[in-house]
Design an enzyme around this catalytic site. Structure first.
Site, PDB file in Angstrom:
ATOM      1  CB  SER A  54      15.203  37.581  56.645  1.00  0.00           C
ATOM      2  OG  SER A  54      14.919  37.045  55.373  1.00  0.00           O
TER       3      SER A  54
ATOM      4  CB  SER B 162      -1.199  40.981  56.478  1.00  0.00           C
ATOM      5  OG  SER B 162      -1.084  42.375  56.326  1.00  0.00           O
TER       6      SER B 162
ATOM      7  CB  SER C  36      21.023  36.318  47.457  1.00  0.00           C
ATOM      8  OG  SER C  36      20.725  35.006  47.020  1.00  0.00           O
TER       9      SER C  36
ATOM     10  N   GLY D  96      12.664  40.662  59.184  1.00  0.00           N
ATOM     11  CA  GLY D  96      12.328  39.438  58.479  1.00  0.00           C
ATOM     12  C   GLY D  96      10.897  39.431  58.017  1.00  0.00           C
TER      13      GLY D  96
END
Length: 398
Positions: free
Chosen positions: A114, A377, A211, A352
């Site tokens: 992100s 991870s 979102s 992100g």
């Protein structure tokens, strides 16, 4: 952040909040057990510039990376820290490939998830500065009829609300996770089709809920206005001007990561087996999370955003105008977040996560310090992400 108010997406490392200005964002974590596998977890610092950083901060960052591996079970961790004199130091800990025990490459490339949203937001705001997009223009002005659903109408949603997550558009990410892992290509309309199966979270402008659907729509607006692919616009408007040498938007069908990089892993439950998810099709993230970069490049990027190199002052001011994220002290602007520092003031950035990788970091208000940290991870619980964010604070406060 109050973990009890976060809603976990099924089978993902993503979190969100429900309700008015809910206390969440896409904060995923990434964790696995290098220690449990008996893999050594060396922590190595590398100077990348004249001189060396002051000893207190490098030691703290190095210890913190080692803890992410030893205590939180991360296979690998890497960081880049810019001190108050502009000097950069990179760090690594753990293994870059648990099957071979290969080291984590210094400043290796990772999927940034992100953090891609800030790149998309910068392009939109540049187009605002050129008079080609209005922040308070409705989505239907550019994409007539695209957004229609239960409580969803593009005639009521503005570009600003997309960038600030105040549109009420429902999330789609948990509906495409398996497609991403299985290597299936998805185009932006596929992503919207998934999102529009759901009802709006709230009426536009009446709440806040993270979102990624917002940024899929923003990316489509960029393409409609410019007549060019979003990836090309990000490259010519952001990557090249900012001098980002190791940052790119993967091409359609590109599943690997170019250049030196650690492997990324996924664990479904604590103590469960690891799955190597380095090779995926990231198209399911697109404008919201598809890009690849390095920690050093992320530091350059966020510094260039905040010092006005990429945006004109009016657009930068709009970007930095935030709404609160619950009672956390954090705020969300237009594709960027502000978060309080333990030493006073705030820092600006955007974390992100995507299968196999999580990034966190940012730049101090004055732009004198910057840090980006990545781990390899996705943890099945929240504490490792909190530890990562505490380490960001440690690096920025010195």
């Amino acid at each position: 952040m109050r973990e009890q108010s976060w809603q976990r997406f099924r089978g993902t490392g993503r979190w969100r909040a429900a309700g008015r200005y809910g206390p969440a964002r896409a904060v995923a974590a990434l964790a696995v057990g290098a220690v449990a596998l008996g893999i050594p977890a060396p922590a190595v610092a590398h100077d990348a510039g004249p001189g060396a950083t002051a000893q207190a901060r490098p030691d703290a960052v190095q210890r913190g990376l080692s803890d992410l591996v030893r205590t939180d079970g991360q296979p690998g961790a890497l960081a880049a820290v810019v001190d108050g004199k502009g000097r950069t130091r990179t760090y690594t800990a753990g293994a870059g490939d648990i099957s071979t025990g290969a080291k984590v490459p210094a400043d290796g490339r990772v999927r940034i998830g992100s953090s891609t949203k800030t790149f998309t937001a910068v392009v939109v705001l540049q187009l605002v500065g050129e008079g080609r997009i209005g922040l308070d223009t409705k989505v239907d002005t550019h994409l007539p009829g695209l957004l229609r659903g239960k409580g969803i109408d593009g005639r009521d949603i503005t570009v600003r609300e997309l960038l600030q997550h105040t549109s009420g558009l429902p999330e789609y990410e948990d509906l495409v996770d398996e497609d991403i892992l299985d290597g299936r290509h998805l185009d932006p309309r596929d992503l919207l089709d998934r999102a529009l199966r759901r009802e709006a979270a709230f009426a536009p402008g009446t709440g806040w809920a993270y979102s990624s659907t917002n940024y899929v729509v923003a990316g489509l607006i960029v393409q409609k206005v410019t007549g060019r692919p979003l990836a090309e616009e990000i490259d010519r408007r952001v990557i090249k001007p900012a001098g980002l040498r190791d940052t790119y938007f993967p091409a359609p069908g590109e599943k690997g990561i170019r250049g030196p990089h650690p492997h990324g892993y996924r664990r479904e439950a604590p103590g469960g087996p690891l799955r190597d998810v380095t090779r995926i099709d990231p198209s399911g993230a697109w404008a919201a999370g598809q890009m690849v970069s390095t920690n050093a490049d992320l530091n350059r990027f966020f510094t260039a955003v905040l010092d006005g190199s990429l945006l004109k002052e009016p657009q930068l001011t709009q970007m930095r105008t935030t709404v609160p994220i619950g009672d956390t002290g954090a705020g969300y602007g237009l594709g960027i977040m502000s978060r309080p520092l333990s030493c006073g003031g705030v820092y600006w950035g955007h974390g992100g996560d995507i299968a196999g990788f999580e990034t966190r970091g940012g730049v101090t208000e004055a732009g004198h310090r910057a840090v980006a940290i990545a781990v390899t991870s996705v943890p099945p619980d929240g504490p490792p992400t909190k530890h990562l964010e505490v380490l960001v604070d440690t690096a920025l406060c010195g």
